[in-house]
Design an enzyme around this catalytic site. Structure first.
Site, PDB file in Angstrom:
ATOM      1  N   HIS A 154     -29.814 -35.213 -74.045  1.00 30.22           N
ATOM      2  CA  HIS A 154     -31.108 -35.864 -73.840  1.00 30.22           C
ATOM      3  C   HIS A 154     -30.993 -36.754 -72.613  1.00 30.22           C
ATOM      4  O   HIS A 154     -30.055 -37.544 -72.508  1.00 30.22           O
ATOM      5  CB  HIS A 154     -31.463 -36.769 -75.030  1.00 30.22           C
ATOM      6  CG  HIS A 154     -31.676 -36.029 -76.305  1.00 30.22           C
ATOM      7  ND1 HIS A 154     -32.924 -35.628 -76.722  1.00 30.22           N
ATOM      8  CD2 HIS A 154     -30.804 -35.618 -77.265  1.00 30.22           C
ATOM      9  CE1 HIS A 154     -32.803 -35.002 -77.888  1.00 30.22           C
ATOM     10  NE2 HIS A 154     -31.527 -34.982 -78.240  1.00 30.22           N
TER      11      HIS A 154
ATOM     12  N   HIS B 192     -26.837 -29.755 -76.278  1.00 32.42           N
ATOM     13  CA  HIS B 192     -27.894 -30.287 -75.413  1.00 32.42           C
ATOM     14  C   HIS B 192     -27.670 -31.764 -75.129  1.00 32.42           C
ATOM     15  O   HIS B 192     -27.080 -32.473 -75.932  1.00 32.42           O
ATOM     16  CB  HIS B 192     -29.283 -30.062 -76.008  1.00 32.42           C
ATOM     17  CG  HIS B 192     -29.482 -30.628 -77.394  1.00 32.42           C
ATOM     18  ND1 HIS B 192     -28.930 -30.046 -78.513  1.00 32.42           N
ATOM     19  CD2 HIS B 192     -30.173 -31.704 -77.828  1.00 32.42           C
ATOM     20  CE1 HIS B 192     -29.281 -30.734 -79.589  1.00 32.42           C
ATOM     21  NE2 HIS B 192     -30.031 -31.768 -79.205  1.00 32.42           N
TER      22      HIS B 192
END
Ligand SMILES: [Zn+2]
Length: 142
Positions: free
Chosen positions: A102, A100
Site C-alpha cells: 500500500h 502487495h
C-alpha cells in the site's frame, strides 16, 4: 479455486485504474482508498508472501514505491507525506494473498493511523532482547 483479484487485474479481466505497468509490476488505485490517491503495487507473478517473492521483484517493488511516492508529492493532490505498508500473512492483516504494498498519501488531519498495542515491558530486559535476537539470528539466511 477462483483466481485471485490481483491476478485478474494482471490478466485484464478485472478493471483497474493503473498508474504504472511494466513486465513485472502494476501500480493501480485502491478500490477503497484510505486517503485520496491510495495506490497498490503488485508483482504480476502470483506469490502469496513477500518472504516467497524473488529478490529482484521485492527490490523492484521498493524502487517503484519510491517513484510513486515522488509522484504523489509532486502531484496536485498536495499530500504531505506517504506511508508504505505491507502485511505479510493473515495475522499481520493481509486479506488478499498476493503480495502487495500500500502506498498511502498522507494529509494533515486525515485521521489515518496505526494502532499500537500496550508495550511488553517484560521484553525490554537486555538479556531477554539478546535471547530473542539469538532465535532470529540462528535461522537468518544471508
Ligand atoms: Zn494473484
Amino acid at each position: 479455486m477462483p483466481e485471485c483479484i490481483f491476478c485478474r487485474i494482471v490478466r485484464g479481466t478485472q478493471a483497474s485504474t493503473k498508474i504504472f505497468e511494466d513486465d513485472n509490476m502494476i501500480a493501480f488505485l485502491d478500490f477503497k482508498p484510505i486517503t485520496k490517491g491510495h495506490i497498490l503495487i503488485i508483482p504480476k507473478k502470483h506469490t502469496e508472501l513477500l518472504t516467497e517473492l524473488e529478490d529482484n521483484l521485492a527490490g523492484g517493488m521498493i524502487v517503484l514505491a519510491k517513484k510513486i511516492g515522488k509522484a504523489l508529492r509532486k502531484s496536485k493532490l498536495n499530500c504531505h507525506a506517504v506511508n508504505y505498508i505491507m502485511s505479510d500473512g493473515a495475522e499481520a492483516g493481509q486479506r488478499i494473498f498476493h503480495v502487495h504494498m500500500h502506498v498511502i498519501p498522507r494529509y494533515r488531519g486525515d485521521g489515518f493511523g496505526l494502532r499500537m498495542p500496550e508495550r511488553d515491558e517484560d521484553e525490554e530486559d537486555e538479556k531477554k532482547l539478546e535471547r530473542t535476537a539469538a532465535k532470529i539470528r540462528k535461522v537468518f539466511e544471508r
